[in-house]
Design an enzyme around this catalytic site. Structure first.
Site, PDB file in Angstrom:
ATOM      1  CE  LYS A 177      42.431  27.434  35.162  1.00 46.96           C
ATOM      2  NZ  LYS A 177      42.194  28.778  35.702  1.00 46.96           N
ATOM      3  N   GLY A 195      37.679  33.152  42.349  1.00 40.49           N
ATOM      4  CA  GLY A 195      37.067  34.471  42.537  1.00 40.49           C
ATOM      5  C   GLY A 195      36.803  34.860  43.978  1.00 40.49           C
ATOM      6  CB  ALA A 245      41.437  29.345  41.685  1.00 42.65           C
ATOM      7  N   GLY A 246      41.680  31.744  43.756  1.00 42.88           N
ATOM      8  CA  GLY A 246      41.403  32.095  45.151  1.00 42.88           C
ATOM      9  C   GLY A 246      42.338  33.123  45.748  1.00 42.88           C
ATOM     10  CG  ASN A 263      41.096  36.834  35.547  1.00 40.24           C
ATOM     11  OD1 ASN A 263      40.724  36.257  34.539  1.00 40.24           O
ATOM     12  ND2 ASN A 263      40.954  38.145  35.652  1.00 40.24           N
ATOM     13  CB  THR A 264      38.964  37.788  40.573  1.00 41.93           C
ATOM     14  OG1 THR A 264      38.414  36.728  39.780  1.00 41.93           O
ATOM     15  CG2 THR A 264      37.837  38.713  40.998  1.00 41.93           C
TER      16      THR A 264
END
Lengths: 253, 65
Positions: free
Chosen positions: A93, A154, A181-182, A203-204
């Site tokens: 990645k 995040g 992401a996001g 992830n977050t």
């Protein structure tokens, strides 16, 4: 179904391994989500790296190492080389960060690093923006997966530029696309899949939820729902109402 | 000699990267290495001589998104 450098994924969910309250919670979240890919990083060995490596191998999913935190092509290339040896995979990645506050990709460094890594045998998953011209440059460099951001890493804002993401899907019908992401909610992930994206990476949203395992399961269900809806060929939206109940045969009252 | 290991100055007697890893307690560990900013494959560590002031990075798997 589009594959990822020859690999067909059992689930279109890619899940990060950072920020969980504990390794045990992370393992439960992975099991609950059904995720098929785990992202990992390389950092200076300070005692925990060996046991974490064993936990990751025990998850039984595809491992996607990242170059998170790299701000130059050179740094990202060196990190990728180390990751390939450590995780025994050609997948990377590729993150080349261009701005400290937004963590948005440096498009110039990204293309430079992608060209060098692909020439060296890597299978690159570039973390990119939804910019179509940049996407074409990455495909020209040899990338066979593109990972446009939904919103800054995040942030949990979801799909910030739906028009751009839809345009990208239409422009690259044969390239596997991942919203990376996001994402903050399962509905964001479902929407990406409904748009025809092949996977989502987050992830977050899971790791920082009050109950990570439950949120992981919710994301797993959302990507399945979104993918099924896409295959089912959704109706076209319209501005005016259209009665769903037949008008003919209504009683004269 | 003095080398920099993961940002900290360390005094070592070993003269190769493989020797330094052994001396620093990473003989059996699964780590990836970079010397002076360039990737150093595991197979090249035994033959890689160290010089005073060299910068060695010793990395391991870590959480990532």
């Amino acid at each position: 179904m589009r594959d990822f450098y020859g690999v067909t994924l059992a689930s279109p969910l890619m899940l990060g391994t950072a920020q969980y309250p504990s390794p045990a919670v992370m393992e439960r979240a992975f099991r609950a989500s059904g995720a098929s890919v785990a992202t990992v990083s390389l950092r200076r060995e300070a005692g925990q790296g060996q046991s974490f490596g064993e936990i990751i191998r025990g998850l039984g999913v595809h491992v996607l190492p990242n170059t998170a935190g790299c701000h130059s092509a050179r740094e990202a290339i060196t990190t990728a080389q180390m990751a390939r040896e450590m995780f025994e995979t050609n997948w990377i990645k590729l993150e080349v960060i261009g701005h400290a506050d937004t963590l948005q990709p440096d498009p110039f460094g990204l293309v430079e690093a992608a060209e060098a890594l692909i020439a060296d045998g890597f299978e690159v998953f570039p973390y990119t923006t939804e910019d179509q011209v940049l996407a074409q440059r990455l495909v020209d460099a040899g990338c066979r997966v593109l990972m446009p951001w939904g919103a800054p890493i995040g942030s949990g804002l979801g799909l910030n530029n739906r028009y751009g993401l839809k345009t990208l899907r239409a422009a690259f019908p044969d390239i596997p696309l991942v919203v990376d992401a996001g994402l903050g909610l399962p509905s964001h992930a479902a929407e990406a899949m409904e748009m025809g994206y092949d996977a989502v990476l987050l992830n977050t949203a899971v790791a920082q939820a009050g109950d990570p395992a439950a949120m992981a399961e919710a994301f797993g269900l959302a990507v399945r729902a979104g993918a099924l809806a896409r295959r089912a060929d959704p109706m076209e939206p319209r501005d005016m109402a259209a009665p769903s109940t037949p008008v003919i045969g209504k009683a004269w009252l | 000699m003095k080398i920099e290991v993961n940002g900290e100055t360390r005094e070592i007697t070993a003269t190769t990267v493989a020797g330094a890893l052994q001396e620093l307690g990473w003989g059996e560990a699964r780590v990836a290495t970079a010397l002076n900013g360039s990737f150093l494959p595991a197979a090249a560590r035994a033959g890689q001589k160290l010089r005073d002031g060299d910068r060695l990075e010793v990395l391991a798997p870590m959480q990532g998104g």
